[in-house]
Scaffold this motif. Structure first.
Motif, mmCIF file in Angstrom:
data_model
loop_
_atom_site.group_PDB
_atom_site.id
_atom_site.type_symbol
_atom_site.label_atom_id
_atom_site.label_comp_id
_atom_site.label_asym_id
_atom_site.label_seq_id
_atom_site.Cartn_x
_atom_site.Cartn_y
_atom_site.Cartn_z
ATOM 1 N N ALA A 1 31.588 45.169 31.192
ATOM 2 C CA ALA A 1 32.459 44.264 31.873
ATOM 3 C C ALA A 1 33.982 44.966 31.946
ATOM 4 C CB ALA A 1 32.612 42.970 31.100
ATOM 5 N N ALA A 2 34.399 45.634 30.790
ATOM 6 C CA ALA A 2 35.720 46.150 30.843
ATOM 7 C C ALA A 2 35.597 47.394 31.595
ATOM 8 C CB ALA A 2 35.992 46.858 29.385
ATOM 9 N N LYS A 3 34.569 48.135 31.946
ATOM 10 C CA LYS A 3 34.587 49.432 32.675
ATOM 11 C C LYS A 3 34.437 48.653 34.153
ATOM 12 C CE LYS A 3 31.696 53.396 33.459
ATOM 13 N NZ LYS A 3 32.864 54.417 33.269
ATOM 14 N N LEU A 4 33.681 47.832 34.600
ATOM 15 C CA LEU A 4 33.991 47.122 35.916
ATOM 16 C C LEU A 4 35.269 46.604 36.085
ATOM 17 C CD1 LEU A 4 30.583 45.050 36.237
ATOM 18 C CD2 LEU A 4 30.921 47.459 36.988
ATOM 19 N N ASP A 5 36.013 45.768 35.154
ATOM 20 C CA ASP A 5 37.288 45.713 35.331
ATOM 21 C C ASP A 5 38.296 46.418 35.666
ATOM 22 O OD1 ASP A 5 37.206 42.366 35.002
ATOM 23 O OD2 ASP A 5 37.209 42.520 32.717
ATOM 24 N N SER B 1 43.460 42.835 42.651
ATOM 25 C CA SER B 1 43.597 41.763 43.625
ATOM 26 C C SER B 1 42.935 40.408 43.092
ATOM 27 C CB SER B 1 43.422 42.111 44.885
ATOM 28 O OG SER B 1 43.697 40.986 45.848
ATOM 29 N N THR B 2 42.463 39.633 43.870
ATOM 30 C CA THR B 2 41.750 38.287 43.765
ATOM 31 C C THR B 2 40.768 38.530 42.510
ATOM 32 O OG1 THR B 2 42.205 37.625 45.732
ATOM 33 C CG2 THR B 2 40.839 36.332 44.319
ATOM 34 N N ILE B 3 40.004 39.482 42.506
ATOM 35 C CA ILE B 3 38.756 39.608 41.615
ATOM 36 C C ILE B 3 39.107 40.336 40.258
ATOM 37 C CG2 ILE B 3 37.047 39.101 43.410
ATOM 38 C CD1 ILE B 3 36.316 42.418 43.420
ATOM 39 N N SER B 4 40.249 40.643 40.252
ATOM 40 C CA SER B 4 40.767 41.301 38.776
ATOM 41 C C SER B 4 40.264 40.350 37.760
ATOM 42 C CB SER B 4 42.168 41.425 38.785
ATOM 43 O OG SER B 4 42.637 41.812 37.667
ATOM 44 N N GLY B 5 39.818 41.090 36.684
ATOM 45 C CA GLY B 5 39.152 40.135 35.653
ATOM 46 C C GLY B 5 37.851 39.507 35.535
ATOM 47 N N GLN B 6 37.288 39.832 36.720
ATOM 48 C CA GLN B 6 35.722 39.383 36.986
ATOM 49 C C GLN B 6 34.697 40.245 36.390
ATOM 50 O OE1 GLN B 6 35.131 36.258 37.834
ATOM 51 N NE2 GLN B 6 37.183 35.782 37.527
ATOM 52 N N GLY B 7 35.069 41.128 35.543
ATOM 53 C CA GLY B 7 33.957 42.360 35.436
ATOM 54 C C GLY B 7 32.767 41.578 34.338
ATOM 55 N N MET C 1 33.613 45.631 46.666
ATOM 56 C CA MET C 1 34.960 46.424 46.976
ATOM 57 C C MET C 1 34.872 46.986 48.437
ATOM 58 S SD MET C 1 35.189 48.432 43.235
ATOM 59 C CE MET C 1 36.324 49.567 43.626
ATOM 60 N N HIS C 2 33.906 47.629 48.926
ATOM 61 C CA HIS C 2 33.763 48.126 50.473
ATOM 62 C C HIS C 2 33.914 46.972 51.279
ATOM 63 C CE1 HIS C 2 32.610 50.425 53.568
ATOM 64 N NE2 HIS C 2 31.595 49.680 53.893
ATOM 65 N N GLU C 3 33.006 45.844 51.015
ATOM 66 C CA GLU C 3 33.245 44.661 52.143
ATOM 67 C C GLU C 3 34.450 43.968 52.185
ATOM 68 O OE1 GLU C 3 30.744 43.904 54.130
ATOM 69 O OE2 GLU C 3 29.525 45.809 53.578
ATOM 70 N N THR C 4 35.158 43.806 50.928
ATOM 71 C CA THR C 4 36.367 43.004 50.781
ATOM 72 C C THR C 4 37.695 43.714 50.596
ATOM 73 O OG1 THR C 4 36.211 42.845 48.366
ATOM 74 C CG2 THR C 4 34.960 41.265 49.601
ATOM 75 N N GLY C 5 37.580 45.022 50.557
ATOM 76 C CA GLY C 5 38.957 45.722 50.224
ATOM 77 C C GLY C 5 39.439 45.512 48.949
ATOM 78 N N CYS C 6 38.827 45.070 47.871
ATOM 79 C CA CYS C 6 39.502 44.740 46.741
ATOM 80 C C CYS C 6 39.801 45.691 45.867
ATOM 81 C CB CYS C 6 38.588 43.700 45.847
ATOM 82 S SG CYS C 6 38.413 41.966 46.798
ATOM 83 N N LYS C 7 39.529 46.941 46.141
ATOM 84 C CA LYS C 7 40.077 48.075 45.415
ATOM 85 C C LYS C 7 41.597 48.201 45.475
ATOM 86 C CE LYS C 7 39.701 52.900 44.529
ATOM 87 N NZ LYS C 7 39.652 52.770 42.838
ATOM 88 N N TRP C 8 42.020 47.453 46.534
ATOM 89 C CA TRP C 8 43.504 47.444 46.763
ATOM 90 C C TRP C 8 43.923 45.898 46.852
ATOM 91 C CZ3 TRP C 8 40.216 50.577 49.283
ATOM 92 C CH2 TRP C 8 40.470 52.139 49.087
ATOM 93 N N GLU C 9 43.638 45.305 47.994
ATOM 94 C CA GLU C 9 43.971 43.847 48.236
ATOM 95 C C GLU C 9 42.809 43.234 49.017
ATOM 96 O OE1 GLU C 9 46.496 40.431 48.063
ATOM 97 O OE2 GLU C 9 46.805 42.650 47.193
ATOM 98 N N CYS C 10 42.301 42.176 48.353
ATOM 99 C CA CYS C 10 41.055 41.339 48.595
ATOM 100 C C CYS C 10 41.320 41.029 50.017
ATOM 101 C CB CYS C 10 40.665 40.463 47.694
ATOM 102 S SG CYS C 10 39.778 40.993 46.191
ATOM 103 N N SER C 11 40.105 40.725 50.817
ATOM 104 C CA SER C 11 40.312 40.317 52.275
ATOM 105 C C SER C 11 40.659 38.815 52.277
ATOM 106 C CB SER C 11 39.094 40.333 52.943
ATOM 107 O OG SER C 11 37.948 39.485 52.217
ATOM 108 N N SER C 12 41.079 38.112 53.220
ATOM 109 C CA SER C 12 41.339 36.720 53.325
ATOM 110 C C SER C 12 39.995 35.957 53.135
ATOM 111 C CB SER C 12 42.029 36.465 54.834
ATOM 112 O OG SER C 12 41.171 36.779 56.039
#
Length: 162
Positions: A34-38, A43-49, A71-82
């Motif tokens: 979980a820590a590795k995934l975190d 963005s919005t999914i931070s802490g969901q590991g 990450m690919h589908e939502t852009g959550c590496k940076w800022e999650c999609s709307s």
């Protein structure tokens, strides 16, 4: 029955401690995974590991692959999609009779955890259980893009390196 000198509470604590130390994936405990995934979730999914790790282990899904697709589908590496921010849709899932995101064709979920759970169930049912367990195998069915698998694999590599 409780062993002499040991309360039921002590036995439950020991069992919980054993679960915490159990290796679940690539030599890691659930907490370590979980820590590795975190470290890759922003963005919005931070802490969901832990949510992703728990469902991945429960369903037998590669947790790196599951998170890389998100990450690919939502852009959550940076800022999650709307779509994720407004409707808790982590995988770009179409509605299929469930709540509609802003009246459109994408599904909406009441909470982020429910969105993650639905995504993981969808990934298992429509891909993993059919033997499509890698980005290359999933690509033709998951996305029209011919570069989808290589992009997802790049995310997998970045998660592994985190």
């Amino acid at each position: 029955q409780v062993a002499e000198g040991q309360s039921q509470e002590d036995k439950e604590r020991e069992a919980e401690e054993a679960r915490k130390n159990e290796v679940v994936y690539e030599g890691m405990t659930l907490e370590e995974l979980a820590a590795k995934l975190d470290r890759s979730l922003n963005s919005t999914i931070s802490g969901q590991g832990n949510t992703f790790a728990s469902y991945a282990i429960e369903l037998g899904i590669d947790p790196y692959l599951a998170v890389a697709i998100v990450m690919h589908e939502t852009g959550c590496k940076w800022e999650c999609s709307s779509l994720l921010k407004q409707c808790n849709n982590v995988g770009g899932m179409k509605s299929g009779g469930t709540g509609k995101c802003n009246g459109g064709s994408y599904a909406s979920f009441p909470s982020l955890e429910e969105g993650i759970r639905a995504y993981m169930n969808n990934l298992y049912k429509n891909y993993i259980s059919q033997g499509l367990t890698t980005a290359e195998a999933m690509g033709p069915k998951y996305a029209a893009s011919t570069t989808w698998a290589s992009q997802v694999n790049a995310y997998i590599n970045s998660i592994k390196a985190a």
